[in-house]
Design an enzyme around this catalytic site. Structure first.
Site, PDB file in Angstrom:
ATOM      1  N   TYR A  66       0.829  -1.211   0.000  1.00 18.50           N
ATOM      2  CA  TYR A  66       0.000   0.000   0.000  1.00 18.50           C
ATOM      3  C   TYR A  66       0.868   1.268   0.000  1.00 18.50           C
ATOM      4  O   TYR A  66       1.514   1.588   0.988  1.00 18.50           O
ATOM      5  CB  TYR A  66      -0.949   0.022   1.201  1.00 18.50           C
ATOM      6  CG  TYR A  66      -1.894  -1.158   1.257  1.00 18.50           C
ATOM      7  CD1 TYR A  66      -2.350  -1.773   0.088  1.00 18.50           C
ATOM      8  CD2 TYR A  66      -2.347  -1.660   2.467  1.00 18.50           C
ATOM      9  CE1 TYR A  66      -3.207  -2.855   0.126  1.00 18.50           C
ATOM     10  CE2 TYR A  66      -3.221  -2.747   2.519  1.00 18.50           C
ATOM     11  CZ  TYR A  66      -3.641  -3.338   1.343  1.00 18.50           C
ATOM     12  OH  TYR A  66      -4.494  -4.408   1.395  1.00 18.50           O
ATOM     13  N   HIS A 131      -0.291 -12.048   0.554  1.00 13.79           N
ATOM     14  CA  HIS A 131      -1.119 -11.009  -0.072  1.00 13.79           C
ATOM     15  C   HIS A 131      -1.483 -11.316  -1.529  1.00 13.79           C
ATOM     16  O   HIS A 131      -0.616 -11.359  -2.385  1.00 13.79           O
ATOM     17  CB  HIS A 131      -0.348  -9.685  -0.001  1.00 13.79           C
ATOM     18  CG  HIS A 131      -1.183  -8.469  -0.287  1.00 13.79           C
ATOM     19  ND1 HIS A 131      -0.682  -7.186  -0.141  1.00 13.79           N
ATOM     20  CD2 HIS A 131      -2.467  -8.315  -0.685  1.00 13.79           C
ATOM     21  CE1 HIS A 131      -1.626  -6.315  -0.451  1.00 13.79           C
ATOM     22  NE2 HIS A 131      -2.713  -6.975  -0.803  1.00 13.79           N
TER      23      HIS A 131
HETATM   24  P1  NAD Z   1     -13.433   0.053   1.039  1.00 14.83           P
HETATM   25  O1  NAD Z   1     -14.580  -0.619   0.431  1.00 14.83           O
HETATM   26  O2  NAD Z   1     -13.237  -0.029   2.495  1.00 14.83           O
HETATM   27  O3  NAD Z   1     -13.517   1.587   0.562  1.00 14.83           O
HETATM   28  C1  NAD Z   1     -12.547   2.522   0.919  1.00 14.83           C
HETATM   29  C2  NAD Z   1     -12.897   3.857   0.289  1.00 14.83           C
HETATM   30  O4  NAD Z   1     -14.110   4.346   0.863  1.00 14.83           O
HETATM   31  C3  NAD Z   1     -11.830   4.911   0.602  1.00 14.83           C
HETATM   32  O5  NAD Z   1     -11.791   5.845  -0.464  1.00 14.83           O
HETATM   33  C4  NAD Z   1     -12.373   5.570   1.839  1.00 14.83           C
HETATM   34  O6  NAD Z   1     -11.845   6.852   2.044  1.00 14.83           O
HETATM   35  C5  NAD Z   1     -13.864   5.589   1.532  1.00 14.83           C
HETATM   36  N1  NAD Z   1     -14.734   5.642   2.724  1.00 14.83           N
HETATM   37  C6  NAD Z   1     -14.618   4.949   3.887  1.00 14.83           C
HETATM   38  N2  NAD Z   1     -15.623   5.258   4.728  1.00 14.83           N
HETATM   39  C7  NAD Z   1     -16.400   6.166   4.080  1.00 14.83           C
HETATM   40  C8  NAD Z   1     -17.593   6.850   4.438  1.00 14.83           C
HETATM   41  N3  NAD Z   1     -18.190   6.650   5.612  1.00 14.83           N
HETATM   42  N4  NAD Z   1     -18.115   7.708   3.534  1.00 14.83           N
HETATM   43  C9  NAD Z   1     -17.533   7.898   2.327  1.00 14.83           C
HETATM   44  N5  NAD Z   1     -16.407   7.281   1.927  1.00 14.83           N
HETATM   45  C10 NAD Z   1     -15.843   6.413   2.802  1.00 14.83           C
HETATM   46  O7  NAD Z   1     -12.113  -0.469   0.281  1.00 14.83           O
HETATM   47  P2  NAD Z   1     -10.632  -0.745   0.733  1.00 14.83           P
HETATM   48  O8  NAD Z   1     -10.030   0.404   1.472  1.00 14.83           O
HETATM   49  O9  NAD Z   1      -9.934  -1.224  -0.485  1.00 14.83           O
HETATM   50  O10 NAD Z   1     -10.753  -1.998   1.702  1.00 14.83           O
HETATM   51  C11 NAD Z   1     -10.617  -1.880   3.085  1.00 14.83           C
HETATM   52  C12 NAD Z   1      -9.290  -2.417   3.584  1.00 14.83           C
HETATM   53  O11 NAD Z   1      -9.260  -3.839   3.462  1.00 14.83           O
HETATM   54  C13 NAD Z   1      -8.051  -1.918   2.853  1.00 14.83           C
HETATM   55  O12 NAD Z   1      -7.665  -0.645   3.315  1.00 14.83           O
HETATM   56  C14 NAD Z   1      -7.076  -3.018   3.174  1.00 14.83           C
HETATM   57  O13 NAD Z   1      -6.569  -2.840   4.493  1.00 14.83           O
HETATM   58  C15 NAD Z   1      -7.954  -4.264   3.133  1.00 14.83           C
HETATM   59  N6  NAD Z   1      -7.986  -4.928   1.802  1.00 14.83           N
HETATM   60  C16 NAD Z   1      -7.170  -5.986   1.599  1.00 14.83           C
HETATM   61  C17 NAD Z   1      -7.147  -6.605   0.367  1.00 14.83           C
HETATM   62  C18 NAD Z   1      -6.233  -7.781   0.137  1.00 14.83           C
HETATM   63  O14 NAD Z   1      -5.595  -8.245   1.061  1.00 14.83           O
HETATM   64  N7  NAD Z   1      -6.137  -8.292  -1.065  1.00 14.83           N
HETATM   65  C19 NAD Z   1      -7.946  -6.138  -0.676  1.00 14.83           C
HETATM   66  C20 NAD Z   1      -8.793  -5.072  -0.436  1.00 14.83           C
HETATM   67  C21 NAD Z   1      -8.803  -4.479   0.820  1.00 14.83           C
END
Ligand code: NAD
Length: 326
Positions: A66, A131
């Site tokens: 990230y 990952h």
């Molecule tokens: P998400 O669906 O959580 O969306 C994140 C987006 O939504 C960001 O732009 C954030 O600022 C916004 N957001 C969050 N809360 C909000 C709200 N209340 N109102 C408006 N916008 C809002 O997607 P993500 O961040 O990709 O997934 C969450 C976490 O999961 C990642 O940060 C990561 O730690 C993990 N993840 C891991 C993998 C993997 O291991 N392959 C893949 C995806 C995500």
């Protein structure tokens, strides 16, 4: 701005499989701290993590991938700034995926954890995930990467081992080929939110394997927000268009699509934590409030059903991820 307060209903803790860990039902996804969605200043990032911890979020997930290690560095600084005992928060990071590409070799993942611990300023992580394993050879994950992680577990560098990725079939491929209890946790993303619930199909199987279940990306990596997804979002255009229509519908009705999406994902108690990426204090407030409101007064089922109606034509539509396995 949502009006969350530190004295509100405490955030629910849920057990993570057989690990003995209890994770806050809302988990903190730290990919936004690596400027993955938009640029965030270090001081805002630190304030966001502090707010999350103050409101009862005890689980923080990052990866060297990230922001090309930025997320780990900033999260490490922010956790240190909390000045609380290490046992009060749970940290997961990952190995095998880097800005430079994928490398699931034993040598690389063994080096990787030391680099991560240094950036995070920690002596150990609670979970070390492989990952996005669909981009490597799943047989290498089984025969080389996981054995290397078992050594790291014995060395005390991680307490538990996890695997992550998009296609759901990767989880049974690995779990069916390792001794029970080897993989403690799976992290699935974009498969348990209003538009896509396919994770549900494998929950009974995952339970029989005793693994903890983390469901990430309840907002479908930005699809289920008013401002929409980032440029790099891999969804096909019909899914983007439908989610945009759902967001516009909610805006017209004065409803928050992110809040309803969070509540929808949180409603399934087989999922230990809903990992949402956050880059502002306001987002932390709104997402925690979504959870506490769900616990006290339930979800707005009528509006959720209306959103499901809008998203019906694209229900469970996803995208390809990874390489062909031989
Ligand atoms: P998400 O669906 O959580 O969306 C994140 C987006 O939504 C960001 O732009 C954030 O600022 C916004 N957001 C969050 N809360 C909000 C709200 N209340 N109102 C408006 N916008 C809002 O997607 P993500 O961040 O990709 O997934 C969450 C976490 O999961 C990642 O940060 C990561 O730690 C993990 N993840 C891991 C993998 C993997 O291991 N392959 C893949 C995806 C995500």
């Amino acid at each position: 701005m949502a009006a969350a307060s530190t004295t509100a209903t405490p955030l629910e803790l849920r057990p993570l499989g057989n690990t003995g860990l209890k994770l806050s039902c809302v988990g903190f996804g730290a990919s936004p701290l690596g400027n993955v969605f938009k640029v965030i200043s270090e001081s805002d990032a630190i304030a966001t993590v502090r707010r999350a911890f103050t409101l009862g979020i005890n689980f923080f997930d990052t990866s060297p991938y990230y922001g090309g290690t930025l997320s780990e560095k900033v999260l490490g600084k922010a956790l240190k700034a909390l000045e609380v005992p290490r046992t009060e928060y749970i940290v997961s990071t990952k190995c095998g995926r880097y800005k430079e590409g994928f490398d699931f070799s034993a040598e690389r993942v063994t080096r990787s954890i030391d680099e991560s611990l240094e950036r995070l300023q920690l002596d150990y992580v609670d979970i070390l995930h492989c990952h996005d394993i669909e981009f490597g050879s799943l047989d290498q994950i089984v025969n080389e990467t996981i054995p290397a992680l078992i050594k790291l577990k014995k060395a005390g560098k991680t307490r538990f081992i996890g695997i992550t990725g998009l296609p759901l079939g990767i989880f049974s491929y690995v779990l069916d080929r390792v001794p029970p209890g080897t993989v403690d946790v799976i992290l699935s993303y974009c498969h348990y939110s209003i538009n896509d619930t396919t994770l549900e199909d494998i929950l009974p199987y995952l339970k029989t394997k005793g693994v903890g279940i983390i469901s990430a990306s309840p907002l479908a990596m930005g699809l289920l927000t008013e401002s929409g997804p980032p440029e790099w979002h891999p969804a096909p255009s019909e899914l983007k268009v439908a989610c945009k229509a759902a967001a516009a519908y909610c805006k017209d009705k004065g409803k928050s699509l992110p809040k309803l999406a969070m509540q929808y994902s949180l409603s399934n108690k087989s999922i230990s934590t809903v990992l949402v990426g956050m880059n502002s204090v306001d987002q932390v407030d709104e997402n925690v409030e979504a959870a506490t409101e769900l616990a006290t007064s339930g979800m707005d089922e009528k509006t959720v059903a209306e959103i499901q109606g809008i998203l019906e034509p694209v229900k469970n539509v996803s995208w390809a991820s990874g390489v062909q396995q031989s």
